[in-house]
Write a protein that holds these residues in place. Structure first.
Motif, PDB file in Angstrom:
ATOM      1  N   GLU A  72       0.821  -1.205   0.000  1.00 47.77           N
ATOM      2  CA  GLU A  72       0.000   0.000   0.000  1.00 47.77           C
ATOM      3  C   GLU A  72       0.856   1.257   0.000  1.00 47.77           C
ATOM      4  O   GLU A  72       0.527   2.247  -0.666  1.00 47.77           O
ATOM      5  N   VAL A  73       1.959   1.253   0.742  1.00 48.67           N
ATOM      6  CA  VAL A  73       2.870   2.407   0.719  1.00 48.67           C
ATOM      7  C   VAL A  73       3.406   2.608  -0.695  1.00 48.67           C
ATOM      8  O   VAL A  73       3.493   3.743  -1.194  1.00 48.67           O
ATOM      9  N   ASP A  74       3.752   1.513  -1.371  1.00 45.78           N
ATOM     10  CA  ASP A  74       4.231   1.605  -2.755  1.00 45.78           C
ATOM     11  C   ASP A  74       3.148   2.150  -3.675  1.00 45.78           C
ATOM     12  O   ASP A  74       3.383   3.044  -4.495  1.00 45.78           O
ATOM     13  N   ARG A  75       1.943   1.580  -3.566  1.00 44.02           N
ATOM     14  CA  ARG A  75       0.830   2.013  -4.432  1.00 44.02           C
ATOM     15  C   ARG A  75       0.489   3.478  -4.198  1.00 44.02           C
ATOM     16  O   ARG A  75       0.275   4.241  -5.142  1.00 44.02           O
ATOM     17  N   CYS A  76       0.444   3.854  -2.938  1.00 42.71           N
ATOM     18  CA  CYS A  76       0.122   5.243  -2.601  1.00 42.71           C
ATOM     19  C   CYS A  76       1.197   6.187  -3.135  1.00 42.71           C
ATOM     20  O   CYS A  76       0.889   7.253  -3.682  1.00 42.71           O
ATOM     21  N   GLY A  77       2.476   5.805  -2.986  1.00 39.40           N
ATOM     22  CA  GLY A  77       3.566   6.651  -3.470  1.00 39.40           C
ATOM     23  C   GLY A  77       3.517   6.850  -4.973  1.00 39.40           C
ATOM     24  O   GLY A  77       3.747   7.956  -5.473  1.00 39.40           O
ATOM     25  N   ALA A  78       3.207   5.775  -5.713  1.00 37.79           N
ATOM     26  CA  ALA A  78       3.117   5.889  -7.172  1.00 37.79           C
ATOM     27  C   ALA A  78       1.966   6.803  -7.562  1.00 37.79           C
ATOM     28  O   ALA A  78       2.083   7.636  -8.484  1.00 37.79           O
ATOM     29  N   TRP A  79       0.830   6.669  -6.881  1.00 39.12           N
ATOM     30  CA  TRP A  79      -0.327   7.529  -7.183  1.00 39.12           C
ATOM     31  C   TRP A  79      -0.032   8.982  -6.832  1.00 39.12           C
ATOM     32  O   TRP A  79      -0.394   9.900  -7.596  1.00 39.12           O
ATOM     33  N   LEU A  80       0.628   9.214  -5.703  1.00 32.11           N
ATOM     34  CA  LEU A  80       0.943  10.584  -5.302  1.00 32.11           C
ATOM     35  C   LEU A  80       1.859  11.272  -6.309  1.00 32.11           C
ATOM     36  O   LEU A  80       1.739  12.486  -6.529  1.00 32.11           O
ATOM     37  N   TRP A  81       2.760  10.526  -6.915  1.00 32.16           N
ATOM     38  CA  TRP A  81       3.633  11.137  -7.922  1.00 32.16           C
ATOM     39  C   TRP A  81       2.798  11.588  -9.126  1.00 32.16           C
ATOM     40  O   TRP A  81       2.941  12.715  -9.608  1.00 32.16           O
ATOM     41  N   LYS A  82       1.912  10.717  -9.597  1.00 32.51           N
ATOM     42  CA  LYS A  82       1.096  11.062 -10.763  1.00 32.51           C
ATOM     43  C   LYS A  82       0.096  12.168 -10.447  1.00 32.51           C
ATOM     44  O   LYS A  82      -0.108  13.086 -11.254  1.00 32.51           O
ATOM     45  N   ALA A  83      -0.527  12.102  -9.281  1.00 35.31           N
ATOM     46  CA  ALA A  83      -1.619  13.018  -8.968  1.00 35.31           C
ATOM     47  C   ALA A  83      -1.149  14.348  -8.423  1.00 35.31           C
ATOM     48  O   ALA A  83      -1.855  15.354  -8.578  1.00 35.31           O
ATOM     49  N   ALA A  84       0.030  14.392  -7.792  1.00 36.26           N
ATOM     50  CA  ALA A  84       0.416  15.621  -7.095  1.00 36.26           C
ATOM     51  C   ALA A  84       1.887  15.983  -7.261  1.00 36.26           C
ATOM     52  O   ALA A  84       2.226  17.004  -7.858  1.00 36.26           O
ATOM     53  N   CYS A  96      -2.953  20.935   2.011  1.00 37.40           N
ATOM     54  CA  CYS A  96      -4.318  21.321   2.392  1.00 37.40           C
ATOM     55  C   CYS A  96      -5.277  20.140   2.258  1.00 37.40           C
ATOM     56  O   CYS A  96      -5.066  19.245   1.444  1.00 37.40           O
ATOM     57  N   GLY A  97      -6.358  20.202   3.036  1.00 31.72           N
ATOM     58  CA  GLY A  97      -7.339  19.131   2.979  1.00 31.72           C
ATOM     59  C   GLY A  97      -6.717  17.794   3.328  1.00 31.72           C
ATOM     60  O   GLY A  97      -5.828  17.698   4.179  1.00 31.72           O
ATOM     61  N   ARG A  98      -7.153  16.763   2.632  1.00 41.08           N
ATOM     62  CA  ARG A  98      -6.685  15.417   2.965  1.00 41.08           C
ATOM     63  C   ARG A  98      -5.339  15.081   2.366  1.00 41.08           C
ATOM     64  O   ARG A  98      -4.821  13.978   2.603  1.00 41.08           O
ATOM     65  N   THR A  99      -4.731  16.001   1.589  1.00 40.92           N
ATOM     66  CA  THR A  99      -3.404  15.707   1.047  1.00 40.92           C
ATOM     67  C   THR A  99      -2.386  15.495   2.170  1.00 40.92           C
ATOM     68  O   THR A  99      -1.420  14.756   2.004  1.00 40.92           O
ATOM     69  N   GLY A 100      -2.606  16.144   3.331  1.00 39.62           N
ATOM     70  CA  GLY A 100      -1.679  15.998   4.442  1.00 39.62           C
ATOM     71  C   GLY A 100      -1.799  14.676   5.167  1.00 39.62           C
ATOM     72  O   GLY A 100      -0.991  14.390   6.059  1.00 39.62           O
ATOM     73  N   LEU A 101      -2.781  13.847   4.804  1.00 41.86           N
ATOM     74  CA  LEU A 101      -2.946  12.553   5.452  1.00 41.86           C
ATOM     75  C   LEU A 101      -2.113  11.468   4.785  1.00 41.86           C
ATOM     76  O   LEU A 101      -2.011  10.358   5.311  1.00 41.86           O
ATOM     77  N   LEU A 102      -1.528  11.763   3.654  1.00 46.21           N
ATOM     78  CA  LEU A 102      -0.759  10.773   2.904  1.00 46.21           C
ATOM     79  C   LEU A 102       0.729  11.123   2.931  1.00 46.21           C
ATOM     80  O   LEU A 102       1.109  12.294   3.080  1.00 46.21           O
ATOM     81  N   PRO A 103       1.601  10.120   2.758  1.00 45.07           N
ATOM     82  CA  PRO A 103       3.055  10.336   2.857  1.00 45.07           C
ATOM     83  C   PRO A 103       3.628  10.936   1.568  1.00 45.07           C
ATOM     84  O   PRO A 103       4.123  10.216   0.693  1.00 45.07           O
ATOM     85  N   LEU A 104       3.585  12.236   1.447  1.00 45.34           N
ATOM     86  CA  LEU A 104       4.081  12.899   0.234  1.00 45.34           C
ATOM     87  C   LEU A 104       5.556  12.597  -0.003  1.00 45.34           C
ATOM     88  O   LEU A 104       6.017  12.577  -1.148  1.00 45.34           O
ATOM     89  N   ASN A 105       6.312  12.365   1.077  1.00 42.16           N
ATOM     90  CA  ASN A 105       7.728  12.008   0.930  1.00 42.16           C
ATOM     91  C   ASN A 105       7.913  10.698   0.173  1.00 42.16           C
ATOM     92  O   ASN A 105       8.987  10.449  -0.376  1.00 42.16           O
ATOM     93  N   ALA A 106       6.894   9.850   0.183  1.00 46.69           N
ATOM     94  CA  ALA A 106       7.013   8.528  -0.441  1.00 46.69           C
ATOM     95  C   ALA A 106       6.643   8.542  -1.918  1.00 46.69           C
ATOM     96  O   ALA A 106       6.676   7.491  -2.572  1.00 46.69           O
ATOM     97  N   ALA A 107       6.289   9.701  -2.480  1.00 46.02           N
ATOM     98  CA  ALA A 107       5.915   9.778  -3.899  1.00 46.02           C
ATOM     99  C   ALA A 107       7.102   9.378  -4.773  1.00 46.02           C
ATOM    100  O   ALA A 107       8.213   9.861  -4.565  1.00 46.02           O
ATOM    101  N   TRP A 108       6.858   8.520  -5.761  1.00 42.29           N
ATOM    102  CA  TRP A 108       7.962   8.011  -6.571  1.00 42.29           C
ATOM    103  C   TRP A 108       7.522   7.727  -8.003  1.00 42.29           C
ATOM    104  O   TRP A 108       6.340   7.591  -8.300  1.00 42.29           O
ATOM    105  N   THR A 109       8.526   7.645  -8.884  1.00 41.64           N
ATOM    106  CA  THR A 109       8.321   7.227 -10.265  1.00 41.64           C
ATOM    107  C   THR A 109       9.547   6.432 -10.692  1.00 41.64           C
ATOM    108  O   THR A 109      10.579   6.433  -9.999  1.00 41.64           O
ATOM    109  N   GLU A 110       9.444   5.746 -11.802  1.00 37.92           N
ATOM    110  CA  GLU A 110      10.602   5.010 -12.303  1.00 37.92           C
ATOM    111  C   GLU A 110      11.675   5.986 -12.777  1.00 37.92           C
ATOM    112  O   GLU A 110      11.377   7.011 -13.395  1.00 37.92           O
ATOM    113  N   ALA A 111      12.936   5.672 -12.479  1.00 36.82           N
ATOM    114  CA  ALA A 111      14.043   6.523 -12.933  1.00 36.82           C
ATOM    115  C   ALA A 111      14.086   6.530 -14.459  1.00 36.82           C
ATOM    116  O   ALA A 111      13.783   5.535 -15.121  1.00 36.82           O
ATOM    117  N   ALA A 112      14.492   7.670 -15.018  1.00 38.84           N
ATOM    118  CA  ALA A 112      14.476   7.830 -16.479  1.00 38.84           C
ATOM    119  C   ALA A 112      15.598   7.063 -17.166  1.00 38.84           C
ATOM    120  O   ALA A 112      15.563   6.879 -18.390  1.00 38.84           O
TER     121      ALA A 112
END
Length: 811
Positions: free
Chosen positions: A502-514, A535-551
């Protein structure tokens, strides 16, 4: 009550409460018998006062008294039905405060009492009883509200059956009750339409509302609500031809002084969405600005953070929706201001108490005022502590003492501000941030029903913020992600693999969405640090964990911290502070509070925290260590005020919905935020909370991030490092030791030091850790040569669950 009904003078209600409440409370305290008539009257007075003042404390206390009166009424009492109906009426008022998804269990409990009371009323009514139709209409309303929280279509069917029966019993001369029955019928039909999308239900609901409005007298209290609901329902009609005129009818309708906030807020949000769909974003912004003003008035009516939090739970997306409408209207500066206001409504109210420093008044030569302020703050502490013992029940009596206490304190503060040199005393920074004081760029992240936004504010004049669209960051998408993340977090001890996934899935989504679009927007600015206001519920998720595949095609991940350091701020005012601390961290006054083995039941020892203490003592030989029984609340507060860096190696807990109870576990008792009232921490450059989940905020009021970090900033700290979830003892211990080594090198800001520590922990191999003196969790002695080489090259803490939880809040 009779005089109030004749005159409408609200001061008569105040006088009645002052006269009646003390007598009833004294009798209850001494367990004396209180006549049900007295408790019922007091309850009805409080509920009536709530209806014009909007003070939820009055409604909550009134519900308790009405409940007491009904429970004390014997089954054979002639007033039994009247008191049961009063109970049902009052608890319907209570449940109307609950937005969908908030307090579901409690709402359903209240509605079960309502339904039971009304069924008994119906059973007790005789043939031809004119009140039977009113009881049936009440049942229809109860099932309408129940469906909001249960989602069970059987509630819709049951409610409609009771309302059809009510129409058969009601006298057509009672036009007001006929209108109420048809209005509730329309509500249930519309809810079934929303669930099953049957156009027939929509058209029937609209027709029922039209007939209800024809039936309702011009002075009926139901007319405003009927007109509002008709306008909202017509937005669903295919041609929408009636909607504009329906909204104008709402504008003309007189409203009761304080409609339930959740009801009014839903109407305004629906109206703004309808306008936005048709293009006039400026008109949508005006409607949402009206909703914001309504929220401000509703908050001002409350005495106590719990009631304010309750209201804010219904308005979580408001600031984001308003900001989005303002951006679409071309007012990006206004959007920034709207988001900042949304972040500070409750923070300012709560943290204002922390800014009241009697010593400042005493040093200005006003000892008598300082002594009075000390006395008031003692009263506040005692009152807040007393509330704690009552919060386990469903109700909390009277906000009357809260009101008098806060009004008296406000008057004293104003008196202090009239003295020379104290005009700014206790101010937490009213008004917008002074962006000229900004040290590094600020990025506001916001959700909305229209899609998300990132607003980038960079230092310099003239202020020219940039808006970045985040179309994936909608209310619904973010709510789904938060719910999924929280479920995995709650069960992580039983299902660790699900938590890691879930941490992985959330991090991948956070990169795309925010965070991905944010990285793209700021990459060209050559920045190494940014501040994020989530702001809002964005602070409830681990923004530090946002990731994408290296280029580079290596298959490795690229995280946000590979781009720049991220600090978080409760609001723009915290990021643009008038007294900016030095960039670096002075290391001449280091304090370590060592309670890694508290010796309390349910609190295990923290072995790695003990190693942290040893490492800090080695790095900073002059560091002062308070451990064991020496680490008392009074000693710690005395020492913190003279320290530049403070490391807490202990258990801790953030209590987001009640900031004053957030605490760190020390010797003998906890250090709570409540202990900071009337005291200042000095200005420690950095507080490090090596404790579990000290950065978590409330799920229902995330825009009011009053957790432990915000509280400590308000008490004087410049920056706080804390954790969003419990990290394994080994990973946390290694990260903390790397962090303090980085600080000891004396380069960069605390945010830069934390980023470097996180990268080193993430990238460290077992061989690196062994050579650096760290003992790995897995012993390699029994491995063969090839397996040992693989083991040596593996990175045991590469997963973001081991390092992304740690965040820095502040400067």
């Amino acid at each position: 009550m009779a005089f109030y009904a004749m005159t409408g003078r609200h001061d008569l209600l105040d006088a009645a409460v002052v006269a009646l409440a003390p007598a009833v409370e004294r009798a209850q305290l001494h367990q004396d018998e209180v006549p049900p008539e007295a408790t019922l009257l007091l309850g009805q007075i409080l509920v009536t006062r709530y209806q014009w003042s909007g003070n939820i404390g009055d409604l909550e206390a009134g519900a308790r008294y009405v409940s007491d009166a009904s429970e004390a009424t014997p089954v054979d009492h002639p007033d039994r039905s009247a008191r049961l109906y009063a109970l049902a009426y009052t608890f319907v008022e209570v449940v109307q405060l609950f937005p969908a998804g908030y307090g579901t269990d409690l709402a359903l409990q209240h509605l079960a009492r309502v339904i039971g009371a009304l069924r008994e009323c119906i059973e007790r009514s005789g043939p031809g009883d004119p009140l039977c139709a009113r009881y049936l209409q009440g049942l229809g309303t109860a099932y309408d509200l129940r469906f909001v929280h249960s989602g069970d279509l059987d509630d819709v069917r049951t409610g409609l059956a009771h309302l059809q029966r009510a129409l058969r019993h009601v006298s057509q001369d009672d036009r007001d009750l006929v209108a109420a029955i048809r209005g509730t019928t329309a509500n249930l039909l519309f809810k079934r339409y929303e669930a099953e999308h049957r156009q027939r239900d929509l058209h029937r609901a609209v027709e029922e509302l039209r007939r209800a409005l024809l039936s309702a007298p011009e002075d009926s209290p139901h007319r405003p609500g009927l007109a509002r609901n008709l306008a909202m329902m017509t937005t669903e009609l295919p041609d929408g031809s009636e909607t504009a005129s329906a909204f104008r009818s709402v504008d003309r309708a007189a409203r009761r002084p304080q409609e339930p906030f959740a009801v009014d807020h839903s109407y305004r949000e629906t109206r703004a969405a309808w306008l936005a769909d048709r293009g006039p974003w400026s008109e949508a912004a005006q409607v949402l600005a009206g909703a914001e003003q309504r929220l401000h008035r509703a908050l001002a009516a409350q005495y106590g953070w719990r009631f304010k939090s309750f209201l804010l739970s219904a308005a979580t997306p408001l600031a984001g929706n308003l900001a989005h409408a303002l951006v679409r209207s071309g007012d990006i500066l206004g959007a920034v201001a709207a988001l900042d206001r949304g972040r500070t409504r409750l923070i300012d109210d709560a943290c204002r108490l922390l800014a009241l420093d009697p010593q400042q008044v005493r040093e200005a030569g006003h000892a008598e005022l300082a002594d009075r302020l000390d006395s008031w703050l003692v009263d506040v502490r005692e009152t807040e502590a007393a509330k704690r013992s009552r919060r386990n029940g469903s109700f909390h009596v009277p906000s009357e003492r809260d009101r008098l206490l806060r009004e008296g304190l406000d008057q004293l503060v104003e008196e202090i501000r009239r003295e020379d040199g104290l005009d700014g005393f206790g101010r937490t920074g009213d008004g917008p941030p002074d962006w000229r004081l900004l040290r590094r760029p600020v990025v506001y992240l916001s959700e909305s029903r229209f899609g998300g936004l990132a607003l980038l504010v960079t230092p310099g004049e003239p202020l020219s913020p940039t808006a970045v669209d985040l179309p994936l960051l909608t209310n619904d998408a973010l709510a789904n992600m938060v719910n999924s993340f929280e479920r995995a977090h709650a069960s992580r001890a039983e299902d660790r693999s699900q938590w890691l996934a879930e941490v992985d899935r959330c991090g991948a989504w956070l990169w795309k969405a925010a965070m991905g679009p944010v990285v793209d927007a700021v990459r060209g600015l050559g920045l190494d640090e940014i501040t994020v206001v989530a702001c809002g519920r964005t602070g409830l998720l681990p923004l530090n964990a946002a990731w994408t595949e290296a280029a580079d095609g290596s298959g490795r991940r690229r995280y946000v911290l590979d781009e720049f350091a991220v600090a978080f701020a409760p609001s723009g005012r915290h990021a643009a502070a008038p007294d900016l601390p030095p960039v670096g961290v002075p290391l001449d006054r280091v304090l370590v509070v060592d309670q890694h083995d508290p010796g309390r039941e349910g609190m295990p020892a923290l072995p790695a925290a003990g190693l942290e203490v040893a490492e800090i003592s080695r790095l900073f030989p002059s560091a002062h260590v308070l451990s064991g029984s020496d680490a008392t609340v009074s000693r710690v507060l005395d020492e913190v005020s003279g320290s530049s860096v403070v490391h807490f190696a202990c258990h801790g807990r953030s209590v987001p919905n009640y900031m004053l109870e957030s605490h760190l576990v020390l010797a003998h008792r906890n250090l709570e935020v409540l202990d900071l009232l009337g005291q200042r921490l000095g200005s420690p450059r950095l507080l490090v909370l090596s404790a579990c989940e000290t950065a978590r905020v409330a799920l229902d009021t995330p825009d009011e991030a009053i957790g432990l970090p915000t509280a400590l900033l308000s008490a004087g700290a410049d920056a706080v490092i804390a954790s969003q979830w419990a990290v394994g003892d080994g990973a946390a211990g290694v990260l903390m030791r790397i962090l303090h080594r980085t600080l000891a090198e004396g380069e960069g800001s605390p945010a830069a030091a934390l980023r470097r520590a996180q990268i080193q922990l993430r990238d460290a191999t077992n061989a690196d850790l062994v050579s650096d003196g760290f003992r790995p969790a897995e012993d390699s002695a029994s491995l063969g040569p090839l397996a040992r080489r693989i083991w040596a090259a593996s990175r045991p803490f590469a997963h973001p669950s081991d390092w992304a939880a740690f965040t820095l809040t502040g400067l």
